[in-house]
Scaffold this motif. Sequence first.
Motif, PDB file in Angstrom:
ATOM      1  N   MET A   1       0.809  -1.298   0.047  1.00  0.00           N
ATOM      2  CA  MET A   1      -0.044  -0.220  -0.043  1.00  0.00           C
ATOM      3  C   MET A   1       1.136   1.094   0.132  1.00  0.00           C
ATOM      4  SD  MET A   1      -3.107  -0.252   2.451  1.00  0.00           S
ATOM      5  CE  MET A   1      -4.688  -0.995   1.692  1.00  0.00           C
ATOM      6  N   ALA A   2       0.404   2.261  -0.570  1.00  0.00           N
ATOM      7  CA  ALA A   2       1.072   3.560  -0.438  1.00  0.00           C
ATOM      8  C   ALA A   2       0.982   4.195   0.815  1.00  0.00           C
ATOM      9  CB  ALA A   2       0.291   4.518  -1.527  1.00  0.00           C
ATOM     10  N   ILE A   3       2.114   4.814   1.115  1.00  0.00           N
ATOM     11  CA  ILE A   3       2.654   5.663   2.491  1.00  0.00           C
ATOM     12  C   ILE A   3       1.751   7.075   2.066  1.00  0.00           C
ATOM     13  CG2 ILE A   3       4.012   6.751   3.809  1.00  0.00           C
ATOM     14  CD1 ILE A   3       4.138   3.627   4.161  1.00  0.00           C
ATOM     15  N   ASN A   4       0.835   7.503   3.096  1.00  0.00           N
ATOM     16  CA  ASN A   4       0.306   8.880   2.916  1.00  0.00           C
ATOM     17  C   ASN A   4       0.739   9.694   4.068  1.00  0.00           C
ATOM     18  OD1 ASN A   4      -1.499   8.267   0.508  1.00  0.00           O
ATOM     19  ND2 ASN A   4      -3.010   7.011   2.238  1.00  0.00           N
ATOM     20  N   HIS A   5       0.590  11.063   3.889  1.00  0.00           N
ATOM     21  CA  HIS A   5       1.039  12.000   4.901  1.00  0.00           C
ATOM     22  C   HIS A   5      -0.115  12.439   5.541  1.00  0.00           C
ATOM     23  CE1 HIS A   5       4.026  11.587   1.710  1.00  0.00           C
ATOM     24  NE2 HIS A   5       4.996  11.854   2.535  1.00  0.00           N
ATOM     25  N   TYR A   6      -0.139  12.552   6.860  1.00  0.00           N
ATOM     26  CA  TYR A   6      -1.248  13.101   7.793  1.00  0.00           C
ATOM     27  C   TYR A   6      -0.781  14.070   9.017  1.00  0.00           C
ATOM     28  CZ  TYR A   6      -3.229   8.583   6.058  1.00  0.00           C
ATOM     29  OH  TYR A   6      -3.748   7.747   5.163  1.00  0.00           O
ATOM     30  N   GLU A   7      -1.659  14.636   9.249  1.00  0.00           N
ATOM     31  CA  GLU A   7      -1.619  15.546  10.398  1.00  0.00           C
ATOM     32  C   GLU A   7      -2.744  15.244  11.382  1.00  0.00           C
ATOM     33  OE1 GLU A   7      -2.875  20.340  11.243  1.00  0.00           O
ATOM     34  OE2 GLU A   7      -2.721  19.522   9.249  1.00  0.00           O
ATOM     35  N   GLY A   8      -2.418  14.971  12.867  1.00  0.00           N
ATOM     36  CA  GLY A   8      -3.341  14.569  13.576  1.00  0.00           C
ATOM     37  C   GLY A   8      -3.420  15.760  14.694  1.00  0.00           C
ATOM     38  N   MET A   9      -4.685  15.928  15.195  1.00  0.00           N
ATOM     39  CA  MET A   9      -4.834  16.667  16.301  1.00  0.00           C
ATOM     40  C   MET A   9      -5.442  15.833  17.302  1.00  0.00           C
ATOM     41  SD  MET A   9      -4.616  19.767  17.881  1.00  0.00           S
ATOM     42  CE  MET A   9      -4.168  20.850  16.650  1.00  0.00           C
ATOM     43  N   PHE A  10      -5.055  15.832  18.518  1.00  0.00           N
ATOM     44  CA  PHE A  10      -5.600  14.920  19.546  1.00  0.00           C
ATOM     45  C   PHE A  10      -6.010  15.834  20.955  1.00  0.00           C
ATOM     46  CE2 PHE A  10      -2.906  12.374  17.084  1.00  0.00           C
ATOM     47  CZ  PHE A  10      -3.590  11.229  16.773  1.00  0.00           C
ATOM     48  N   ILE A  11      -6.994  15.790  21.259  1.00  0.00           N
ATOM     49  CA  ILE A  11      -7.331  16.555  22.622  1.00  0.00           C
ATOM     50  C   ILE A  11      -7.411  15.506  23.583  1.00  0.00           C
ATOM     51  CG2 ILE A  11      -8.975  18.041  23.792  1.00  0.00           C
ATOM     52  CD1 ILE A  11     -10.378  18.489  21.124  1.00  0.00           C
ATOM     53  N   LEU A  12      -6.464  15.793  24.498  1.00  0.00           N
ATOM     54  CA  LEU A  12      -6.203  14.607  25.742  1.00  0.00           C
ATOM     55  C   LEU A  12      -6.800  15.437  26.997  1.00  0.00           C
ATOM     56  CD1 LEU A  12      -2.387  14.186  24.689  1.00  0.00           C
ATOM     57  CD2 LEU A  12      -4.434  12.790  23.799  1.00  0.00           C
TER      58      LEU A  12
END
Length: 159
Positions: free
Chosen positions: A1-12
């Motif tokens: 599978m192809a590698i994608n680029h992600y941005e993740g915002m997590f509210i902890l």
Amino acid sequence: MAINHYEGMFILDSGRFGANPEAAATEVTGIIEKVGGTVSTHRPWQDSKLAYPINGHRKGLYYLAFFTAESRAVNDINGIVKLNDNVLRHLVLSHDKGLYDQMVEMVGGEAFRTVDPDAPSEKPADAKTETTAETTAEAATAEAATTDGEAEVETAAAE
């Protein structure tokens, strides 16, 4: 599978991680690495009051992470986060490589700065000053034109 680029915002959970950002970093990077992702850069964004209570929590630590992973990893992250009581909410966005590289550079580099919400903003003050200066200049020009026009009318009436 192809590698994608992600941005993740997590509210902890702010009560658990507010005083210890390193534990928050371990929590977020652990979730991403568990699904086979590679974290490029990460940092706490802000610890602030939430717009509305989430599961009884009124404050949350916003944590930003940029990572690469296969597309199936996002579904795996969703599953892990649902079972994790420390993560109140999360959002994962996909980016193209060019934008991703620029954002990683800004967050990981010196260009990133924390904005103090209590500090006065400089841009509106500058814009207001420019607008005031332009308005003053226009008013002076209009007044000069009116004065010249009145002078011409008085001269014509006197003749």
